[in-house]
Design a protein around this motif. Structure first.
Motif, PDB file in Angstrom:
ATOM      1  N   ALA A   1      40.585  36.271  -6.996  1.00  0.00           N
ATOM      2  CA  ALA A   1      39.172  36.161  -7.347  1.00  0.00           C
ATOM      3  C   ALA A   1      38.292  36.482  -6.148  1.00  0.00           C
ATOM      4  N   GLN A   2      38.782  36.194  -4.953  1.00  0.00           N
ATOM      5  CA  GLN A   2      37.995  36.436  -3.748  1.00  0.00           C
ATOM      6  C   GLN A   2      37.970  37.918  -3.362  1.00  0.00           C
ATOM      7  N   SER A   3      39.073  38.619  -3.572  1.00  0.00           N
ATOM      8  CA  SER A   3      39.133  40.030  -3.166  1.00  0.00           C
ATOM      9  C   SER A   3      38.670  40.979  -4.260  1.00  0.00           C
ATOM     10  N   LEU A   4      38.506  40.449  -5.499  1.00  0.00           N
ATOM     11  CA  LEU A   4      38.048  41.262  -6.622  1.00  0.00           C
ATOM     12  C   LEU A   4      36.833  40.610  -7.294  1.00  0.00           C
TER      13      LEU A   4
ATOM     14  N   ASN B   1      43.280  49.212  -2.831  1.00  0.00           N
ATOM     15  CA  ASN B   1      42.267  48.307  -2.274  1.00  0.00           C
ATOM     16  C   ASN B   1      42.761  46.881  -2.111  1.00  0.00           C
ATOM     17  N   VAL B   2      43.702  46.459  -2.959  1.00  0.00           N
ATOM     18  CA  VAL B   2      44.246  45.100  -2.847  1.00  0.00           C
ATOM     19  C   VAL B   2      45.762  45.156  -2.935  1.00  0.00           C
ATOM     20  N   ARG B   3      46.400  44.146  -2.391  1.00  0.00           N
ATOM     21  CA  ARG B   3      47.865  44.057  -2.434  1.00  0.00           C
ATOM     22  C   ARG B   3      48.266  43.314  -3.703  1.00  0.00           C
TER      23      ARG B   3
ATOM     24  N   ARG C   1      36.198  40.268 -14.086  1.00  0.00           N
ATOM     25  CA  ARG C   1      37.481  39.645 -13.769  1.00  0.00           C
ATOM     26  C   ARG C   1      37.542  38.335 -14.529  1.00  0.00           C
ATOM     27  N   TYR C   2      38.661  38.083 -15.204  1.00  0.00           N
ATOM     28  CA  TYR C   2      38.740  36.902 -16.069  1.00  0.00           C
ATOM     29  C   TYR C   2      40.198  36.536 -16.314  1.00  0.00           C
ATOM     30  N   ASP C   3      40.402  35.353 -16.872  1.00  0.00           N
ATOM     31  CA  ASP C   3      41.726  34.882 -17.257  1.00  0.00           C
ATOM     32  C   ASP C   3      41.846  34.915 -18.772  1.00  0.00           C
ATOM     33  N   HIS C   4      43.031  35.262 -19.247  1.00  0.00           N
ATOM     34  CA  HIS C   4      43.285  35.285 -20.686  1.00  0.00           C
ATOM     35  C   HIS C   4      44.763  35.049 -20.915  1.00  0.00           C
ATOM     36  N   LYS C   5      45.076  34.018 -21.696  1.00  0.00           N
ATOM     37  CA  LYS C   5      46.457  33.652 -22.004  1.00  0.00           C
ATOM     38  C   LYS C   5      47.292  33.456 -20.739  1.00  0.00           C
ATOM     39  N   GLY C   6      46.658  32.935 -19.728  1.00  0.00           N
ATOM     40  CA  GLY C   6      47.359  32.633 -18.484  1.00  0.00           C
ATOM     41  C   GLY C   6      47.435  33.783 -17.508  1.00  0.00           C
ATOM     42  N   HIS C   7      47.041  34.989 -17.933  1.00  0.00           N
ATOM     43  CA  HIS C   7      47.066  36.163 -17.062  1.00  0.00           C
ATOM     44  C   HIS C   7      45.728  36.322 -16.345  1.00  0.00           C
ATOM     45  N   GLY C   8      45.757  36.929 -15.170  1.00  0.00           N
ATOM     46  CA  GLY C   8      44.544  37.325 -14.477  1.00  0.00           C
ATOM     47  C   GLY C   8      44.238  38.784 -14.782  1.00  0.00           C
ATOM     48  N   PHE C   9      43.101  39.035 -15.410  1.00  0.00           N
ATOM     49  CA  PHE C   9      42.696  40.396 -15.787  1.00  0.00           C
ATOM     50  C   PHE C   9      41.593  40.900 -14.861  1.00  0.00           C
TER      51      PHE C   9
END
Length: 268
Positions: free
Chosen positions: A137-140, A194-196, A228-236
């Motif tokens: 959440a911090q890098s995106l 851009n992110v790891r 950026r959001y969470d859905h069904k336990g996943h980070g989208f």
């Protein structure tokens, strides 16, 4: 041209050596898959042939396509692509294997619209590979401009790319146009450069073309985090990506990915 379109493609996993280990057999099996996933951007490339058959070169100049990936395609499988005009005159495309529908797309020729402008997509520095922050959440953060990618779509690379995605349509050799699947790969690059990331999954994209890019042309990928959001336990994460060549818009892409699957979160 109208009527049903059907063809087959021998699926090939181009990403076995990728940093994204969801394409590796052993890692993918830990996530419940049969083996490493053929990249979604390549599944997309298989489906774009139907759009080119239906709309010709116009698809690369003003075509739109929405695609979603529901189930995995594996290396060596025979992917069957079937397409037909729907009630709205758009092309409905489905890709199947194992007697199961795996991915769908809808393609059409869009009405004229103002293309995105470079000044609407601020540039940013691209981090060195070993300096990329972990995806979070911090890098995106929503609204953040991602690092700009600059490259040349050289002709030899295009020929190799088309071989990888088993493209046989003559349009690309006849016109020298860059393949739309290659363009969609740039959206993946906007995220992973851009992110790891750990294992991650491309869920779907909407692509609007504004002009064809010729092999040998310079290409600039600018992107920002739209959501950026969470859905069904996943980070989208959803990216708003614009591709430019010498200041001219080539395409705009809405790109959706699971950057942190719930299996990764549960094991952390």
């Amino acid at each position: 041209m109208s009527g049903a379109i059907a063809y087959e493609v021998a699926a090939f996993n181009t990403a076995t050596a990728s940093e994204n280990r969801i394409h590796d057999d052993s890692v993918a099996k830990k996530f419940g898959f049969q083996g490493g996933l053929v990249p979604g951007v390549d599944v997309y490339a298989y489906m774009t042939r139907a759009a080119v058959i239906r709309f010709g070169a116009a698809f690369l100049a003003r075509g739109m396509i929405e695609c979603r990936f529901g189930k995995p395609l594996y290396d060596g499988e025979t992917a069957r692509i079937e397409a037909r005009d729907d009630a709205d005159g758009r092309l409905a495309i489905a890709l199947s294997a194992r007697d199961t529908e795996l991915a769908t797309a809808t393609a059409w020729l869009a009405e004229p619209a103002e293309p995105p402008l470079p000044e609407q997509y601020p540039t940013a520095g691209l981090p060195a590979p070993d300096a990329r922050p972990p995806a979070s959440a911090q890098s995106l953060p929503e609204g953040a401009a991602l690092g700009t990618i600059r490259e040349t779509a050289d002709g030899a690379g295009q020929q190799s790319y088309r071989a990888d995605v088993r493209e046989t349509h003559p349009l690309y050799t006849e016109t020298g146009a860059v393949h739309p699947g290659f363009l969609l790969r740039r959206a993946n690059s906007a995220l992973k450069d851009n992110v790891r990331l750990g294992p991650w999954i491309h869920v779907g994209s909407t692509v609007r073309h504004f002009a064809p890019l010729q092999a040998g042309g310079d290409l600039e990928t600018r992107a920002r985090v739209a959501r950026r959001y969470d859905h069904k336990g996943h980070g989208f994460v959803e990216l708003d990506v614009a591709l430019f060549s010498e200041g001219r818009a080539i395409a705009r892409i809405d790109h959706v990915a699971i950057y942190e699957p719930r299996q990764v979160r549960m094991s952390a």
